[in-house]
Design a protein around this motif. Structure first.
Motif, short mmCIF file in Angstrom:
data_model
loop_
_atom_site.label_atom_id
_atom_site.label_comp_id
_atom_site.label_asym_id
_atom_site.label_seq_id
_atom_site.Cartn_x
_atom_site.Cartn_y
_atom_site.Cartn_z
N GLY A 191 9.59 -4.94 4.00
CA GLY A 191 8.26 -5.36 4.43
C GLY A 191 7.66 -4.50 5.53
N LYS A 242 0.82 -1.23 0.00
CA LYS A 242 0.00 0.00 0.00
C LYS A 242 0.85 1.28 0.00
N ASP A 243 2.04 1.21 0.57
CA ASP A 243 2.89 2.41 0.56
C ASP A 243 3.37 2.73 -0.86
N LYS A 248 8.21 2.07 2.97
CA LYS A 248 7.73 3.43 3.28
C LYS A 248 8.76 4.47 2.83
MG MG Z 1 3.18 -2.25 6.25
#
Ligand code: MG
Ligand code: ADP
Length: 323
Positions: free
Chosen positions: A279, A222-223, A284
């Motif tokens: 992970g 999602k990042d 990020k």
């Molecule tokens: Mg995560």
């Protein structure tokens, strides 16, 4: 003479929220807990609304899609099982609904007239992505060896042994290439609507042999999806809300040190030195780097309780092109 100067348009921010936005670790997966956490995070997000930001919100779905996979497994004799891309769509829908309602309640309390919309978001991945030949992302619950092997033989799952804790299904985690709905997301956000999009990293789709879109059984980080989205809609700020107030070097070591401001060059060196776990923090930092490379102005990694202070420069880890 009349001034022709116009007010600057409100800045556009993308906020990527981790799984903790809906469930803290160890909490029951009940609707009440999801609603309570959504209310808390929505109250925090109002600090961006009050600062005049246009907002696009993305979120994780790990525990929720795991739960749905479990339900699907338990009822597969009676209800035709849905593939993983459909389950991701499912979680985008219901988590979007819960968050949408929580945000609306916060807006209504403040008499702020803004709409909230959830977009079922498809994300294009490359069918030749090497991730498809080595499924690596664990999804769903832990299985006994027996259960794992049965699922492999009967359902064709890829399974791995996870650090002595049991067996798990693994699926490919290809790199996101393009958020199909980016224009709608941008237009809605620029019109002042709060957009919830790309939940769970978005629904992974490929272009098939006929050049049609088609869902695939995979999940997207999602990042990384958030940064592709933030770049394509021309956001100026990308915020990653996670469960740590700052990013650290030498994380969890005696010489751990928090990072206040990081430039692109610094980030590159720190990634190369292996300070950010794959992970978790790794994607990020890479996501924020990609966003800055795509023209974003500022990145911020922090947690919900630090967000307000961080926006005033008193907390969080800030990322900029250069100092
Ligand atoms: Mg995560
Ligand atoms: P999210 O659900 O928000 O995506 P993750 O668990 O994937 O959360 O990532 C956040 C976690 O990253 C933190 O809880 C922390 O344990 C871990 N982490 C790994 N390396 C670092 C680092 N260098 N600095 C801060 N946190 C780190």
């Amino acid at each position: 003479m009349q001034s022709t100067r116009q007010a600057a348009p409100p800045p556009l921010a993308v906020v990527a929220m981790g799984g903790h936005a809906f469930l803290q670790s160890g909490e029951d997966h009940t609707i009440q807990i999801h609603q309570r956490n959504a209310a808390d995070i929505s109250a925090v997000l109002m600090t961006l609304v009050e600062r005049g930001y246009n907002l696009v919100i993305t979120h994780g779905n790990g525990p929720q899609v795991g739960q749905l996979m479990r339900q699907t497994d338990m009822t597969r004799e009676e209800v035709p099982p849905m593939p993983l891309d459909v389950l991701v769509a499912d979680t985008e829908g219901w988590l979007g609904y819960i968050l949408q309602q929580a945000l609306l309640n916060q807006l209504r309390r403040r008499n702020i007239q803004r709409y909230v919309v959830t977009m079922v978001t498809q994300v294009l991945v490359d069918k030749r992505d090497p991730a498809f030949s080595k499924p690596s992302k664990p999804v769903g619950r832990f299985l006994s060896q027996e259960e794992g092997e049965a699922a492999r033989d009967e359902l064709g799952w890829d399974i791995v042994e996870d650090a002595g804790r049991g067996w798990r299904r693994v699926v490919p985690s290809p790199a996101p290439k393009r958020v199909v709905q980016w224009r709608m997301i941008r237009e809605s956000a620029l019109a002042g609507h709060i957009v919830i999009a790309g939940g769970g990293g978005g629904i992974p789709i490929i272009k098939n042999a006929h050049d049609d879109y088609e869902g695939v059984e995979a999940v997207i980080d999602k990042d990384l999806t958030s940064s592709i989205l933030a770049g394509s809609i021309g956001a100026e700020l990308m915020i990653i809300l996670t469960d740590v107030p700052q990013v650290y070097v030498n994380y969890k070591k005696p010489d751990q040190r928090s990072l206040n401001a990081v430039t692109m060059d610094m980030a590159e060196d720190l990634v190369a030195e292996g300070h950010f776990a794959a992970g978790s923090m790794g994607p990020k930092v890479i996501a924020i780097q990609n966003f800055l490379k795509a023209g974003g102005r500022r990145g911020l990694i922090t947690n919900a309780s630090t967000l307000e202070a961080a926006l005033e420069g008193r907390g969080g880890t800030h990322f900029v092109g250069r100092l």
